[in-house]
Write a protein that holds these residues in place. Structure first.
Motif, PDB file in Angstrom:
ATOM      1  N   UNK A   1       0.815  -1.220   0.000  1.00  0.00           N
ATOM      2  CA  UNK A   1       0.000   0.000   0.000  1.00  0.00           C
ATOM      3  C   UNK A   1       0.851   1.274   0.000  1.00  0.00           C
ATOM      4  N   UNK A   2       2.132   1.109   0.318  1.00  0.00           N
ATOM      5  CA  UNK A   2       2.996   2.278   0.502  1.00  0.00           C
ATOM      6  C   UNK A   2       4.241   2.144  -0.370  1.00  0.00           C
ATOM      7  N   UNK A   3       4.230   2.793  -1.526  1.00  0.00           N
ATOM      8  CA  UNK A   3       5.371   2.656  -2.432  1.00  0.00           C
ATOM      9  C   UNK A   3       6.639   3.302  -1.864  1.00  0.00           C
ATOM     10  N   UNK A   4       7.773   2.773  -2.270  1.00  0.00           N
ATOM     11  CA  UNK A   4       9.058   3.327  -1.836  1.00  0.00           C
ATOM     12  C   UNK A   4       9.343   4.612  -2.615  1.00  0.00           C
ATOM     13  N   UNK A   5      10.337   5.352  -2.132  1.00  0.00           N
ATOM     14  CA  UNK A   5      10.753   6.566  -2.856  1.00  0.00           C
ATOM     15  C   UNK A   5      11.177   6.193  -4.281  1.00  0.00           C
ATOM     16  N   UNK A   6      11.881   5.068  -4.414  1.00  0.00           N
ATOM     17  CA  UNK A   6      12.342   4.656  -5.747  1.00  0.00           C
ATOM     18  C   UNK A   6      11.155   4.417  -6.696  1.00  0.00           C
ATOM     19  N   UNK A   7      10.136   3.711  -6.194  1.00  0.00           N
ATOM     20  CA  UNK A   7       8.950   3.442  -7.027  1.00  0.00           C
ATOM     21  C   UNK A   7       8.249   4.749  -7.419  1.00  0.00           C
ATOM     22  N   UNK A   8       8.183   5.680  -6.474  1.00  0.00           N
ATOM     23  CA  UNK A   8       7.506   6.946  -6.776  1.00  0.00           C
ATOM     24  C   UNK A   8       8.314   7.745  -7.804  1.00  0.00           C
ATOM     25  N   UNK A   9       9.630   7.767  -7.625  1.00  0.00           N
ATOM     26  CA  UNK A   9      10.474   8.495  -8.589  1.00  0.00           C
ATOM     27  C   UNK A   9      10.255   7.937  -9.997  1.00  0.00           C
ATOM     28  N   UNK A  10      10.303   6.610 -10.122  1.00  0.00           N
ATOM     29  CA  UNK A  10      10.155   5.998 -11.447  1.00  0.00           C
ATOM     30  C   UNK A  10       8.797   6.324 -12.065  1.00  0.00           C
ATOM     31  N   UNK A  11       7.747   6.203 -11.252  1.00  0.00           N
ATOM     32  CA  UNK A  11       6.397   6.414 -11.792  1.00  0.00           C
ATOM     33  C   UNK A  11       6.107   7.895 -12.060  1.00  0.00           C
ATOM     34  N   UNK A  12       6.777   8.784 -11.305  1.00  0.00           N
ATOM     35  CA  UNK A  12       6.458  10.224 -11.426  1.00  0.00           C
ATOM     36  C   UNK A  12       7.338  10.938 -12.444  1.00  0.00           C
ATOM     37  N   UNK A  13       8.338  10.218 -12.995  1.00  0.00           N
ATOM     38  CA  UNK A  13       9.301  10.843 -13.912  1.00  0.00           C
ATOM     39  C   UNK A  13       8.644  11.559 -15.092  1.00  0.00           C
ATOM     40  N   UNK A  14       7.519  11.008 -15.550  1.00  0.00           N
ATOM     41  CA  UNK A  14       6.902  11.590 -16.749  1.00  0.00           C
ATOM     42  C   UNK A  14       6.161  12.905 -16.467  1.00  0.00           C
ATOM     43  N   UNK A  15       6.033  13.263 -15.195  1.00  0.00           N
ATOM     44  CA  UNK A  15       5.363  14.528 -14.862  1.00  0.00           C
ATOM     45  C   UNK A  15       6.411  15.569 -14.454  1.00  0.00           C
ATOM     46  N   UNK A  16       6.284  16.787 -14.980  1.00  0.00           N
ATOM     47  CA  UNK A  16       7.261  17.794 -14.576  1.00  0.00           C
ATOM     48  C   UNK A  16       6.739  18.723 -13.476  1.00  0.00           C
ATOM     49  N   UNK A  17       5.565  18.366 -12.935  1.00  0.00           N
ATOM     50  CA  UNK A  17       5.009  19.208 -11.873  1.00  0.00           C
ATOM     51  C   UNK A  17       4.996  18.493 -10.515  1.00  0.00           C
ATOM     52  N   UNK A  18       5.873  17.490 -10.375  1.00  0.00           N
ATOM     53  CA  UNK A  18       5.936  16.736  -9.120  1.00  0.00           C
ATOM     54  C   UNK A  18       7.371  16.608  -8.625  1.00  0.00           C
ATOM     55  N   UNK A  19       7.560  16.775  -7.323  1.00  0.00           N
ATOM     56  CA  UNK A  19       8.847  16.497  -6.704  1.00  0.00           C
ATOM     57  C   UNK A  19       8.632  15.489  -5.583  1.00  0.00           C
ATOM     58  N   UNK A  20       9.725  14.895  -5.101  1.00  0.00           N
ATOM     59  CA  UNK A  20       9.580  13.853  -4.075  1.00  0.00           C
ATOM     60  C   UNK A  20      10.357  14.218  -2.814  1.00  0.00           C
ATOM     61  N   UNK A  21       9.709  13.987  -1.686  1.00  0.00           N
ATOM     62  CA  UNK A  21      10.366  14.106  -0.389  1.00  0.00           C
ATOM     63  C   UNK A  21      10.427  12.683   0.161  1.00  0.00           C
ATOM     64  N   UNK A  22      11.642  12.196   0.414  1.00  0.00           N
ATOM     65  CA  UNK A  22      11.809  10.782   0.734  1.00  0.00           C
ATOM     66  C   UNK A  22      11.721  10.545   2.243  1.00  0.00           C
ATOM     67  N   UNK A  23      10.857   9.615   2.618  1.00  0.00           N
ATOM     68  CA  UNK A  23      10.670   9.279   4.024  1.00  0.00           C
ATOM     69  C   UNK A  23      11.811   8.427   4.551  1.00  0.00           C
ATOM     70  N   UNK A  24      12.175   8.673   5.804  1.00  0.00           N
ATOM     71  CA  UNK A  24      13.193   7.863   6.463  1.00  0.00           C
ATOM     72  C   UNK A  24      12.666   7.448   7.820  1.00  0.00           C
ATOM     73  N   UNK A  25      12.868   6.167   8.179  1.00  0.00           N
ATOM     74  CA  UNK A  25      12.520   5.770   9.541  1.00  0.00           C
ATOM     75  C   UNK A  25      13.656   4.939  10.097  1.00  0.00           C
TER      76      UNK A  25
END
Ligand SMILES: [Zn+2]
Length: 265
Positions: free
Chosen positions: A51-75
Protein backbone atom coordinates in the motif's frame (compact mmCIF):
# COMPACT_ATOMS: atom_id res chain seq x y z
CA UNK A 1 0.58 30.19 -8.48
CA UNK A 2 -0.07 27.37 -6.01
CA UNK A 3 2.41 24.81 -4.68
CA UNK A 4 1.15 22.01 -2.44
CA UNK A 5 4.15 20.97 -0.33
CA UNK A 6 2.51 17.92 1.25
CA UNK A 7 0.66 15.15 -0.61
CA UNK A 8 0.73 11.36 -0.37
CA UNK A 9 0.39 8.62 -2.91
CA UNK A 10 -0.15 5.70 -0.54
CA UNK A 11 -3.16 3.50 -1.01
CA UNK A 12 -5.12 4.61 2.04
CA UNK A 13 -8.51 3.05 2.72
CA UNK A 14 -10.15 6.04 1.09
CA UNK A 15 -8.16 5.24 -2.10
CA UNK A 16 -9.17 1.57 -2.07
CA UNK A 17 -10.64 1.80 -5.55
CA UNK A 18 -7.30 2.96 -7.03
CA UNK A 19 -4.98 -0.03 -6.56
CA UNK A 20 -2.03 1.08 -8.71
CA UNK A 21 0.56 3.75 -8.08
CA UNK A 22 0.11 4.98 -11.65
CA UNK A 23 -3.64 5.31 -11.10
CA UNK A 24 -3.12 7.32 -7.94
CA UNK A 25 -0.65 9.62 -9.73
CA UNK A 26 -3.30 10.22 -12.39
CA UNK A 27 -5.86 10.95 -9.68
CA UNK A 28 -3.40 13.45 -8.20
CA UNK A 29 -2.93 15.14 -11.58
CA UNK A 30 -6.69 15.44 -12.01
CA UNK A 31 -7.09 16.88 -8.52
CA UNK A 32 -4.27 19.38 -9.19
CA UNK A 33 -5.69 20.44 -12.56
CA UNK A 34 -9.20 20.96 -11.27
CA UNK A 35 -7.88 23.10 -8.40
CA UNK A 36 -5.26 25.08 -10.38
CA UNK A 37 -2.39 23.64 -8.37
CA UNK A 38 0.86 24.09 -10.29
CA UNK A 39 3.24 21.83 -8.42
CA UNK A 40 3.11 19.25 -5.62
CA UNK A 41 5.60 17.47 -3.40
CA UNK A 42 4.88 13.78 -2.79
CA UNK A 43 6.04 12.43 0.56
CA UNK A 44 7.05 8.77 0.68
CA UNK A 45 6.10 6.80 3.77
CA UNK A 46 7.91 5.47 6.87
CA UNK A 47 7.55 1.97 5.52
CA UNK A 48 7.25 0.23 2.18
CA UNK A 49 4.60 -2.40 1.51
CA UNK A 50 1.89 -3.15 -1.06
CA UNK A 51 0.00 0.00 0.00
CA UNK A 52 3.00 2.28 0.50
CA UNK A 53 5.37 2.66 -2.43
CA UNK A 54 9.06 3.33 -1.84
CA UNK A 55 10.75 6.57 -2.86
CA UNK A 56 12.34 4.66 -5.75
CA UNK A 57 8.95 3.44 -7.03
CA UNK A 58 7.51 6.95 -6.78
CA UNK A 59 10.47 8.50 -8.59
CA UNK A 60 10.15 6.00 -11.45
CA UNK A 61 6.40 6.41 -11.79
CA UNK A 62 6.46 10.22 -11.43
CA UNK A 63 9.30 10.84 -13.91
CA UNK A 64 6.90 11.59 -16.75
CA UNK A 65 5.36 14.53 -14.86
CA UNK A 66 7.26 17.79 -14.58
CA UNK A 67 5.01 19.21 -11.87
CA UNK A 68 5.94 16.74 -9.12
CA UNK A 69 8.85 16.50 -6.70
CA UNK A 70 9.58 13.85 -4.08
CA UNK A 71 10.37 14.11 -0.39
CA UNK A 72 11.81 10.78 0.73
CA UNK A 73 10.67 9.28 4.02
CA UNK A 74 13.19 7.86 6.46
CA UNK A 75 12.52 5.77 9.54
CA UNK A 76 14.91 4.29 12.07
CA UNK A 77 13.06 0.96 12.06
CA UNK A 78 12.46 0.46 8.34
CA UNK A 79 15.38 2.06 6.55
CA UNK A 80 19.04 1.28 6.11
CA UNK A 81 22.32 3.04 5.28
CA UNK A 82 21.71 1.89 1.71
CA UNK A 83 18.50 3.93 1.49
CA UNK A 84 20.30 7.06 2.64
CA UNK A 85 22.98 6.45 -0.02
CA UNK A 86 20.24 6.29 -2.65
CA UNK A 87 18.61 9.41 -1.24
CA UNK A 88 21.91 11.30 -1.53
CA UNK A 89 22.16 10.29 -5.18
CA UNK A 90 18.55 11.27 -5.92
CA UNK A 91 19.00 14.63 -4.19
CA UNK A 92 22.00 15.28 -6.48
CA UNK A 93 19.93 14.19 -9.50
CA UNK A 94 17.17 16.60 -8.46
CA UNK A 95 14.43 13.98 -7.98
CA UNK A 96 14.41 14.19 -4.20
CA UNK A 97 13.82 17.70 -2.83
CA UNK A 98 13.93 16.95 0.89
CA UNK A 99 13.69 14.19 3.50
CA UNK A 100 10.93 13.36 5.98
CA UNK A 101 10.82 11.65 9.36
CA UNK A 102 7.68 10.39 11.10
CA UNK A 103 8.10 10.89 14.84
CA UNK A 104 4.96 9.68 16.59
CA UNK A 105 4.30 7.08 13.89
CA UNK A 106 7.59 5.61 14.97
CA UNK A 107 8.24 5.80 18.64
CA UNK A 108 11.33 8.02 18.70
CA UNK A 109 11.86 11.67 19.48
CA UNK A 110 13.06 13.78 16.56
CA UNK A 111 16.19 14.59 18.56
CA UNK A 112 17.07 10.86 18.76
CA UNK A 113 20.70 10.66 17.67
CA UNK A 114 19.81 7.96 15.12
CA UNK A 115 18.12 10.68 13.03
CA UNK A 116 21.29 12.78 13.00
CA UNK A 117 22.51 11.21 9.73
CA UNK A 118 19.29 12.37 8.09
CA UNK A 119 19.87 15.91 9.36
CA UNK A 120 23.53 15.83 8.29
CA UNK A 121 22.50 14.80 4.77
CA UNK A 122 19.97 17.66 4.60
CA UNK A 123 22.57 20.17 5.79
CA UNK A 124 25.18 18.88 3.32
CA UNK A 125 22.84 19.32 0.33
CA UNK A 126 20.91 22.28 1.74
CA UNK A 127 17.52 20.59 1.50
CA UNK A 128 14.87 20.74 4.24
CA UNK A 129 13.78 17.97 6.56
CA UNK A 130 10.04 17.59 7.14
CA UNK A 131 8.95 16.24 10.51
CA UNK A 132 5.52 14.91 11.37
CA UNK A 133 4.07 16.76 14.37
CA UNK A 134 0.69 16.63 16.09
CA UNK A 135 -2.28 14.33 15.67
CA UNK A 136 -1.74 11.08 13.78
CA UNK A 137 -3.92 9.01 11.48
CA UNK A 138 -2.77 5.77 13.12
CA UNK A 139 -3.95 4.91 16.63
CA UNK A 140 -0.71 2.97 17.18
CA UNK A 141 1.28 6.19 17.13
CA UNK A 142 2.47 7.76 20.39
CA UNK A 143 1.78 11.44 20.65
CA UNK A 144 4.57 12.48 23.00
CA UNK A 145 7.06 11.85 20.19
CA UNK A 146 5.01 14.06 17.88
CA UNK A 147 4.78 17.19 20.03
CA UNK A 148 6.15 20.30 18.31
CA UNK A 149 8.25 21.36 21.29
CA UNK A 150 10.59 18.42 20.57
CA UNK A 151 11.79 20.25 17.47
CA UNK A 152 13.29 23.05 19.53
CA UNK A 153 16.13 20.69 20.50
CA UNK A 154 16.76 19.73 16.86
CA UNK A 155 16.68 23.37 15.75
CA UNK A 156 19.09 24.57 18.43
CA UNK A 157 21.54 21.71 17.92
CA UNK A 158 21.45 22.04 14.11
CA UNK A 159 21.34 25.76 13.33
CA UNK A 160 22.04 25.15 9.63
CA UNK A 161 19.24 22.60 9.26
CA UNK A 162 15.97 23.80 7.73
CA UNK A 163 13.15 22.06 9.58
CA UNK A 164 9.51 21.92 8.48
CA UNK A 165 7.04 21.19 11.24
CA UNK A 166 4.23 19.39 9.39
CA UNK A 167 0.63 20.21 10.42
CA UNK A 168 1.89 23.00 12.74
CA UNK A 169 1.78 20.42 15.53
CA UNK A 170 -2.03 20.55 15.49
CA UNK A 171 -3.59 20.70 18.10
CA UNK A 172 -0.48 22.06 19.88
CA UNK A 173 -0.34 25.14 17.68
CA UNK A 174 0.67 27.42 20.58
CA UNK A 175 3.78 25.34 21.15
CA UNK A 176 4.41 25.36 17.40
CA UNK A 177 4.22 29.15 17.16
CA UNK A 178 6.79 29.62 19.91
CA UNK A 179 9.22 27.11 18.36
CA UNK A 180 8.81 28.85 14.98
CA UNK A 181 9.14 32.34 16.48
CA UNK A 182 12.24 31.46 18.45
CA UNK A 183 14.12 29.49 15.80
CA UNK A 184 14.86 31.08 12.43
CA UNK A 185 15.43 27.62 10.92
CA UNK A 186 11.97 26.24 11.70
CA UNK A 187 9.12 26.40 9.18
CA UNK A 188 5.61 24.97 9.33
CA UNK A 189 3.11 23.53 6.88
CA UNK A 190 -0.64 23.88 7.34
CA UNK A 191 -1.52 20.47 5.90
CA UNK A 192 -3.71 17.74 7.32
CA UNK A 193 -5.91 19.71 9.71
CA UNK A 194 -8.91 17.69 8.62
CA UNK A 195 -9.84 14.30 7.16
CA UNK A 196 -11.91 15.00 4.04
CA UNK A 197 -13.57 18.45 4.11
CA UNK A 198 -13.67 21.23 6.71
CA UNK A 199 -17.03 21.93 8.26
CA UNK A 200 -17.85 25.57 8.87
CA UNK A 201 -17.03 25.72 12.61
CA UNK A 202 -13.81 23.78 12.39
CA UNK A 203 -12.69 25.90 9.46
CA UNK A 204 -13.33 29.05 11.47
CA UNK A 205 -11.47 27.72 14.50
CA UNK A 206 -8.41 26.64 12.52
CA UNK A 207 -8.33 29.88 10.57
CA UNK A 208 -8.26 31.80 13.88
CA UNK A 209 -5.45 29.63 15.18
CA UNK A 210 -3.32 30.15 12.09
CA UNK A 211 -3.98 33.92 12.18
CA UNK A 212 -2.94 33.96 15.84
CA UNK A 213 0.27 32.13 14.93
CA UNK A 214 1.06 34.74 12.28
CA UNK A 215 0.30 37.55 14.72
CA UNK A 216 2.67 36.02 17.22
CA UNK A 217 5.50 34.83 14.98
CA UNK A 218 5.46 37.72 12.47
CA UNK A 219 5.73 37.92 8.69
CA UNK A 220 5.07 34.34 7.57
CA UNK A 221 8.30 33.58 5.72
CA UNK A 222 8.08 30.27 7.55
CA UNK A 223 4.56 29.18 6.54
CA UNK A 224 3.94 26.67 3.73
CA UNK A 225 0.74 25.68 1.96
CA UNK A 226 0.09 21.94 1.96
CA UNK A 227 -3.01 19.77 2.10
CA UNK A 228 -2.07 16.16 2.98
CA UNK A 229 -4.14 15.06 -0.04
CA UNK A 230 -5.83 12.54 -0.37
CA UNK A 231 -6.46 12.66 3.39
CA UNK A 232 -7.66 16.27 3.13
CA UNK A 233 -9.34 17.44 -0.05
CA UNK A 234 -7.69 20.13 -2.17
CA UNK A 235 -10.77 22.23 -2.87
CA UNK A 236 -11.75 22.31 0.80
CA UNK A 237 -8.22 23.50 1.64
CA UNK A 238 -8.30 26.25 -0.96
CA UNK A 239 -11.61 27.46 0.46
CA UNK A 240 -10.07 27.38 3.93
CA UNK A 241 -7.10 29.59 2.98
CA UNK A 242 -9.33 31.89 0.92
CA UNK A 243 -11.25 32.70 4.11
CA UNK A 244 -8.13 33.42 6.17
CA UNK A 245 -7.74 37.12 6.84
CA UNK A 246 -4.17 37.73 5.68
CA UNK A 247 -2.50 40.38 3.53
CA UNK A 248 -1.91 39.73 -0.19
CA UNK A 249 1.89 39.59 0.16
CA UNK A 250 1.57 37.14 3.06
CA UNK A 251 -0.76 35.01 0.94
CA UNK A 252 1.84 34.73 -1.84
CA UNK A 253 4.49 33.65 0.65
CA UNK A 254 2.13 30.98 1.97
CA UNK A 255 0.77 29.68 -1.33
CA UNK A 256 4.08 29.22 -3.19
CA UNK A 257 7.00 31.56 -2.55
CA UNK A 258 8.27 30.01 0.68
CA UNK A 259 8.06 26.46 -0.68
CA UNK A 260 9.69 27.45 -3.97
CA UNK A 261 12.68 28.98 -2.16
CA UNK A 262 13.02 26.31 0.47
CA UNK A 263 12.88 23.30 -1.86
CA UNK A 264 14.56 25.11 -4.80
CA UNK A 265 11.68 24.33 -7.15
ZN1 LIG B 1 1.04 13.79 5.58
Amino acid sequence: MIIDCHVHINQYELMQNVPTLEGRLEALQMEMTSNDVDYALILSSYKTDEYRPSARQIIDAAKKYDNLGIVAGFSIDNHTEEDLKDYRKWIKDGYVKGLKIYSGYEHYYPYDERYQKVYDTCIEFDVPVMVHTGDTLSKKSKLRYARPLNLDDVAVDNPELKIIMCHLGNPWIQDAQEVIYKNKNVYGDISGFVVGDFDHYFEEMMSEKVSELINYAGEPKYLLYGTDWPISSMDSYLKFVAKMKIKKEFRDLLMYKNTKDLFKI
